[in-house]
Design a protein around this motif. Structure first.
Motif, mmCIF file in Angstrom:
data_model
loop_
_atom_site.group_PDB
_atom_site.id
_atom_site.type_symbol
_atom_site.label_atom_id
_atom_site.label_comp_id
_atom_site.label_asym_id
_atom_site.label_seq_id
_atom_site.Cartn_x
_atom_site.Cartn_y
_atom_site.Cartn_z
ATOM 1 N N ASP A 228 0.851 -1.183 0.000
ATOM 2 C CA ASP A 228 0.000 0.000 0.000
ATOM 3 C C ASP A 228 0.887 1.234 0.000
ATOM 4 O OD1 ASP A 228 -2.490 -1.343 0.142
ATOM 5 O OD2 ASP A 228 -2.183 -1.695 2.289
ATOM 6 N N ILE A 229 0.678 2.118 -0.972
ATOM 7 C CA ILE A 229 1.465 3.345 -1.075
ATOM 8 C C ILE A 229 1.005 4.326 0.001
ATOM 9 C CG2 ILE A 229 2.189 5.232 -2.563
ATOM 10 C CD1 ILE A 229 3.084 2.490 -3.551
ATOM 11 N N ARG A 245 3.815 0.307 2.586
ATOM 12 C CA ARG A 245 3.720 -0.660 3.679
ATOM 13 C C ARG A 245 3.354 -2.027 3.109
ATOM 14 N NH1 ARG A 245 3.568 0.126 9.040
ATOM 15 N NH2 ARG A 245 3.258 2.382 8.706
ATOM 16 N N ASP A 246 4.100 -3.029 3.545
ATOM 17 C CA ASP A 246 3.855 -4.405 3.124
ATOM 18 C C ASP A 246 2.607 -4.918 3.838
ATOM 19 O OD1 ASP A 246 3.897 -7.179 2.692
ATOM 20 O OD2 ASP A 246 6.073 -7.207 2.528
ATOM 21 N N ARG A 247 1.575 -5.271 3.071
ATOM 22 C CA ARG A 247 0.328 -5.749 3.677
ATOM 23 C C ARG A 247 0.524 -7.051 4.459
ATOM 24 N NH1 ARG A 247 -2.286 -5.739 -1.545
ATOM 25 N NH2 ARG A 247 -2.770 -3.603 -2.171
ATOM 26 N N ARG A 248 1.510 -7.835 4.046
ATOM 27 C CA ARG A 248 1.707 -9.151 4.659
ATOM 28 C C ARG A 248 2.375 -9.061 6.016
ATOM 29 N NH1 ARG A 248 4.921 -10.771 -0.665
ATOM 30 N NH2 ARG A 248 5.735 -8.723 -0.042
ATOM 31 N N THR A 249 3.301 -8.101 6.174
ATOM 32 C CA THR A 249 4.093 -8.022 7.407
ATOM 33 C C THR A 249 3.898 -6.720 8.176
ATOM 34 O OG1 THR A 249 5.992 -7.010 6.279
ATOM 35 C CG2 THR A 249 5.867 -9.430 6.292
ATOM 36 N N GLY A 250 3.335 -5.698 7.514
ATOM 37 C CA GLY A 250 3.204 -4.393 8.149
ATOM 38 C C GLY A 250 4.470 -3.564 8.088
ATOM 39 N N VAL A 252 7.362 -1.073 6.828
ATOM 40 C CA VAL A 252 7.471 0.084 5.954
ATOM 41 C C VAL A 252 8.681 -0.109 5.042
ATOM 42 C CG1 VAL A 252 7.830 2.579 5.835
ATOM 43 C CG2 VAL A 252 6.375 1.610 7.621
ATOM 44 N N VAL A 253 8.488 0.117 3.743
ATOM 45 C CA VAL A 253 9.545 -0.106 2.762
ATOM 46 C C VAL A 253 9.591 1.069 1.783
ATOM 47 C CG1 VAL A 253 9.377 -2.620 2.899
ATOM 48 C CG2 VAL A 253 7.987 -1.376 1.216
ATOM 49 N N VAL A 254 10.598 1.054 0.942
ATOM 50 C CA VAL A 254 10.706 2.003 -0.176
ATOM 51 C C VAL A 254 10.504 1.227 -1.471
ATOM 52 C CG1 VAL A 254 12.284 3.458 -1.498
ATOM 53 C CG2 VAL A 254 12.204 3.644 0.989
ATOM 54 N N LEU A 255 9.618 1.739 -2.332
ATOM 55 C CA LEU A 255 9.432 1.183 -3.667
ATOM 56 C C LEU A 255 10.091 2.116 -4.673
ATOM 57 C CD1 LEU A 255 5.651 0.130 -3.682
ATOM 58 C CD2 LEU A 255 7.637 -1.277 -3.163
ATOM 59 N N ARG A 256 10.991 1.562 -5.470
ATOM 60 C CA ARG A 256 11.637 2.331 -6.540
ATOM 61 C C ARG A 256 11.102 1.804 -7.865
ATOM 62 N NH1 ARG A 256 15.780 5.454 -5.092
ATOM 63 N NH2 ARG A 256 16.708 5.372 -7.162
ATOM 64 N N GLU A 308 12.969 -1.899 -1.143
ATOM 65 C CA GLU A 308 14.156 -1.703 -0.327
ATOM 66 C C GLU A 308 13.791 -1.331 1.110
ATOM 67 O OE1 GLU A 308 16.681 1.193 -2.173
ATOM 68 O OE2 GLU A 308 16.585 0.230 -4.141
ATOM 69 N N GLU A 309 14.748 -1.533 1.970
ATOM 70 C CA GLU A 309 14.613 -1.135 3.369
ATOM 71 C C GLU A 309 14.374 0.373 3.461
ATOM 72 O OE1 GLU A 309 17.456 -1.041 7.385
ATOM 73 O OE2 GLU A 309 18.241 -1.677 5.438
ATOM 74 N N PHE A 310 13.401 0.771 4.299
ATOM 75 C CA PHE A 310 13.160 2.192 4.547
ATOM 76 C C PHE A 310 13.994 2.640 5.742
ATOM 77 C CE2 PHE A 310 10.965 5.654 6.737
ATOM 78 C CZ PHE A 310 10.830 6.568 5.695
ATOM 79 N N ILE A 311 14.779 3.682 5.534
ATOM 80 C CA ILE A 311 15.646 4.200 6.600
ATOM 81 C C ILE A 311 15.245 5.636 6.901
ATOM 82 C CG2 ILE A 311 18.024 4.731 7.257
ATOM 83 C CD1 ILE A 311 18.919 2.553 5.299
ATOM 84 N N GLU A 312 14.873 5.900 8.134
ATOM 85 C CA GLU A 312 14.536 7.264 8.534
ATOM 86 C C GLU A 312 15.769 8.146 8.422
ATOM 87 O OE1 GLU A 312 11.801 8.660 9.241
ATOM 88 O OE2 GLU A 312 10.374 7.057 9.709
ATOM 89 N N GLY A 313 15.584 9.365 7.973
ATOM 90 C CA GLY A 313 16.724 10.263 7.868
ATOM 91 C C GLY A 313 16.347 11.551 7.169
ATOM 92 N N GLU A 314 17.357 12.360 6.938
ATOM 93 C CA GLU A 314 17.190 13.644 6.292
ATOM 94 C C GLU A 314 18.143 13.720 5.102
ATOM 95 O OE1 GLU A 314 17.342 18.383 7.617
ATOM 96 O OE2 GLU A 314 18.499 16.881 8.719
#
Length: 349
Positions: A228-229, A245-250, A252-256, A308-314
């Motif tokens: 889900d975007i 967000r992956d519906r199966r696991t919950g 948060v990811v990045v889609l490229r 890909e893995e979502f990494i919090e940052g600036e």
């Protein structure tokens, strides 16, 4: 302008920052741009398009336009096929004048609403529109081209349709900008919106043969996409980057996202090929703590995605230049300059 809009000025010359229209593409002009026109036709042009129009023919101000897509390598052959058809059918047409303009029109930061358009045909009514679509479809079978986001695709062909202006009319939009215009049902000029999604003006009745394509397009939406975007992080003509967000696991990811045959770089490499390179590099660097983890590679419809893995940052540029950059203020003191210099050098190292 957006920061991405400046790229075209950088590409205008290998040394100088210049007007994009000033770049000399004479060496890459397609033959129909300079060859003698058929008898009874006239030609005109600008820095992007070549226009061919049969003598004595009057076009309406607006209508259903046919756009033809095509890859950079196949563009010359596609142009020749379509122009032969237009001459036979006495259809007004325009086409991109050179390999250089095709490359620009499909580059990574080209406008998404118009990217992919190699030729534009101007049928005078719905009967001629249907004859054009059914006549050209078999002639272009087996050819490939980028998807035109602003249009409705005709079956699985290189042909796309959009209702829009034939003649240049202008009006002011809600921000007071001068934009291309259409006449609505009352004859009032309204903006001819060119967004990266197909839409029909509310006062226009869609022909039955196009309505079938609209319904088929709606039925083709993938139902098993497991993400889900939540937010769009970035858009380009090559595709988007999304927080999802992956519906199966919950998780948060990045889609490229990568669009095939679109988002070309200066070598003509498309977004999909660059996505494959990124995938391969992430696999080789897997396990390093400063590299995002690659979860999977998906192909959905005609687009490809890296998850890909979502990494919090600036963003580094925002961290260094928004509020911190001392030269944004008048007469910064020596201590502030020294502090920022040390910070910048530290990041550089």
């Amino acid at each position: 302008m957006r920061p991405s809009d400046y790229e075209q000025f950088c590409q205008a010359d290998p040394v100088f920052y210049d007007d994009p229209g000033a770049r000399d593409d004479a060496q890459s002009l397609y033959p129909p741009a300079v060859a003698p026109v058929p008898e009874g036709w006239r030609r005109s042009g600008d820095s992007v398009w070549v226009y061919l129009h049969p003598d004595g023919q009057t076009l309406p101000d607006q209508g259903w336009k046919v756009h033809v897509s095509g890859t950079l390598d196949e563009a010359p052959e596609i142009i020749d096929i379509v122009l032969d058809f237009c001459h036979e059918q006495e259809l007004s047409v325009k086409f991109l004048r050179s390999r250089e303009t095709v490359l620009k029109a499909n580059s990574k930061y080209a406008p998404r609403g118009s990217s992919g358009k190699l030729l534009t045909l101007y049928p005078r009514d719905e009967t001629e529109l249907h004859r054009t679509l059914t006549g050209l479809e078999p002639l272009l079978a087996g050819r490939r081209g980028p998807y035109i986001l602003s249009d409705l695709r005709w079956r699985d062909s290189l042909l796309y349709v959009r209702y829009g202006a034939y003649r240049q009319l202008y009006c002011l939009d809600e921000q007071g900008r001068t934009v291309s215009a259409l006449r609505d049902a009352n004859g009032t000029l309204v903006p001819d919106l060119r967004r990266p999604v197909f839409a029909v003006p509310e006062w226009i009745t869609v022909p039955d043969f196009l309505r079938e394509q609209i319904e088929a397009r709606s039925d083709a939406a993938p139902e098993d996409f497991p993400y889900d975007i939540e937010k769009a992080l970035h858009f380009s003509n090559g595709g988007g980057v999304y927080k999802a967000r992956d519906r199966r696991t919950g998780e948060v990811v990045v889609l490229r996202e990568a669009r095939p045959m679109a988002g070309l770089d200066h070598r003509g490499t498309d977004a999909v090929e660059r996505l494959h390179r990124e995938r391969d590099v992430l696999r080789r660097l897997s396990g390093l703590d400063f590299v995002p983890a690659l979860h999977e590679h998906l192909v959905v419809w005609e687009h490809e995605y890296l998850v890909e893995e979502f990494i919090e940052g600036e963003k580094l540029e925002r961290h260094l230049f928004t509020g911190r950059y001392p030269l944004l203020r008048a007469e910064p003191d020596a201590a502030t300059l020294a502090e920022y210099t040390a910070l910048a050098l530290d990041y550089g190292e």
